[in-house]
Scaffold this active site. Structure first.
Site, PDB file in Angstrom:
ATOM      1  N   THR A 259       0.807  -1.012  -0.194  1.00 37.90           N
ATOM      2  CA  THR A 259       0.066  -0.034  -0.027  1.00 37.90           C
ATOM      3  C   THR A 259       0.957   1.231  -0.063  1.00 37.90           C
ATOM      4  O   THR A 259       1.907   1.353   0.735  1.00 37.90           O
ATOM      5  CB  THR A 259      -0.878   0.155   1.122  1.00 37.90           C
ATOM      6  OG1 THR A 259      -1.855  -1.028   1.138  1.00 37.90           O
ATOM      7  CG2 THR A 259      -1.745   1.381   1.167  1.00 37.90           C
ATOM      8  N   PHE A 261       1.169   5.058   0.807  1.00 37.30           N
ATOM      9  CA  PHE A 261       0.625   6.259   1.583  1.00 37.30           C
ATOM     10  C   PHE A 261       1.266   7.738   1.205  1.00 37.30           C
ATOM     11  O   PHE A 261       2.413   7.845   0.801  1.00 37.30           O
ATOM     12  CB  PHE A 261       1.187   6.291   3.035  1.00 37.30           C
ATOM     13  CG  PHE A 261       0.301   4.571   3.768  1.00 37.30           C
ATOM     14  CD1 PHE A 261      -0.791   4.845   4.249  1.00 37.30           C
ATOM     15  CD2 PHE A 261       0.972   3.603   3.465  1.00 37.30           C
ATOM     16  CE1 PHE A 261      -1.423   3.611   4.745  1.00 37.30           C
ATOM     17  CE2 PHE A 261       0.363   2.411   3.823  1.00 37.30           C
ATOM     18  CZ  PHE A 261      -0.851   2.483   4.535  1.00 37.30           C
TER      19      PHE A 261
END
Length: 358
Positions: A259, A261
């Protein structure tokens, strides 16, 4: 010679080196305090991600081993975090509660000498940074398996904040319960993205258990800690935080799941030497409009690394395009490309220029 006799001189050598390291760390801290005094004269920001990433890159380049480069960078990141806290302790908002991957992303970027502010939603992270309650916010942008986080993209379009950094974090998801088994489990809770990232394993192993999307994986772990009938999908750090036992580790469909960010705040960074710029664009709905809009990037040899579209929600089938390009807005060729791109775009916004993730 006994093992203790062999180890004694080695341990004495380590103790002597530890004393030297401690002395050098405090020398560095005193210099950092002097830097803080100079910054205070002009109200300059304490956290400069472009400077810190240069230190981390240099540490990896100069590292002769046997320590691996990533571990060296972790050590230096914590040193900088502790020294930065002597100037001012930074507050960072993130999608909570404690134990989420967002919290891990905070520490990956800022080190542990910061004050984390868990928020109930991505909207609250933006509000905290906009109001100045937090110096920065950390929000998820996209997942390698399930794509973009739509709410984050929508809020980036609206906010006056800028992106000042990015973190790419491996995401290893585990199924956890109070007992460490699925006995008596009637519900599995996780963030909607985590449920999607684990659907193959879930379909094979939990066909008769209800799945419930919640605000975050950390929240799922908290709920499971309060109800023995709930299982949580979360990172193992969340499991440790809420005293859960692992039923099955690493159940995500993609073993290389990551992921990305973004760091949001009012800071605008200067070039670090290896940067990325994020934009939002739109064009009139006519043939060739997107091609013509992006043509200046090719003309000026600027590489595009990401291209996403979101409906403009105006009821006319128009779209906003989220684009990442290599380079900083202050780089000459990027500046020329963006000047031309503006003339072709019906809407143009720079979300931020920032150091590319390590």
């Amino acid at each position: 010679m006994t093992m203790d006799n062999k180890l004694k001189p080695l341990r004495e050598g380590i103790d002597a080196l530890d004393a030297q390291i401690l002395d050098l760390l405090n020398q560095r801290a005193r210099l950092a305090q002097q830097v803080g005094h100079v910054k205070a004269e002009t109200n300059a920001p304490v956290f400069r991600p472009e400077r810190e990433v240069q230190v981390l890159r240099r540490a990896a380049e100069r590292n002769p081993g046997p320590l691996v480069a990533g571990d060296v960078q972790t050590i230096f990141r914590e040193i900088m975090s502790a020294c930065r806290a002597l100037e001012k302790r930074v507050t960072v908002a993130y999608l909570g509660p404690a134990g989420t991957f967002s919290e891990q992303a905070v520490y990956r970027q800022f080190g542990h000498a910061v004050d984390g502010m868990p928020c109930a939603s991505i909207d609250e992270v933006f509000r905290a940074a906009e109001a100045g309650t937090a110096d920065f916010g950390v929000v998820p942008v996209e997942n390698s398996s399930e794509g973009v986080i739509n709410r984050t993209l929508d809020l980036l379009l609206q906010t006056t904040l800028a992106i000042s950094g990015e973190i790419s974090l491996p995401v290893h998801l585990s199924l956890m319960t109070q007992s460490g088994t699925l006995d008596g489990i009637t519900q599995i809770c996780a963030h909607s993205q985590a449920l999607a990232q684990c659907q193959v394993w879930l379909n094979l192993n939990t066909t008769n258990v209800t799945r419930q999307a919640v605000a975050s994986n950390g929240e799922a772990a908290r709920l499971a800690s309060e109800d023995p009938a709930i299982a949580a999908i979360a990172g193992e750090i969340a499991g440790e935080k809420y005293n859960l036992q692992v039923v099955k580790a690493h159940i995500q469909d993609d073993p290389h799941n990551r992921t990305r960010f973004a760091i949001i705040g009012r800071l605008h960074t200067t070039p670090s030497g290896k940067d990325q710029t994020s934009l939002v664009l739109s064009v009139p709905n006519k043939p060739g409009a997107v091609y013509n809009m992006l043509a200046p990037l090719a003309t000026h040899d600027v590489s595009m690394t990401r291209f996403e579209s979101r409906p403009a929600r105006m009821g006319t089938w128009e779209y906003y395009f989220y684009v990442d390009i290599e380079g900083h807005v202050d780089d000459a060729k990027v500046a020329r490309a963006l000047d031309e791109l503006k003339t072709n775009a019906a809407f143009f916004k720079v979300l931020g220029s920032y150091p590319a993730s390590l």
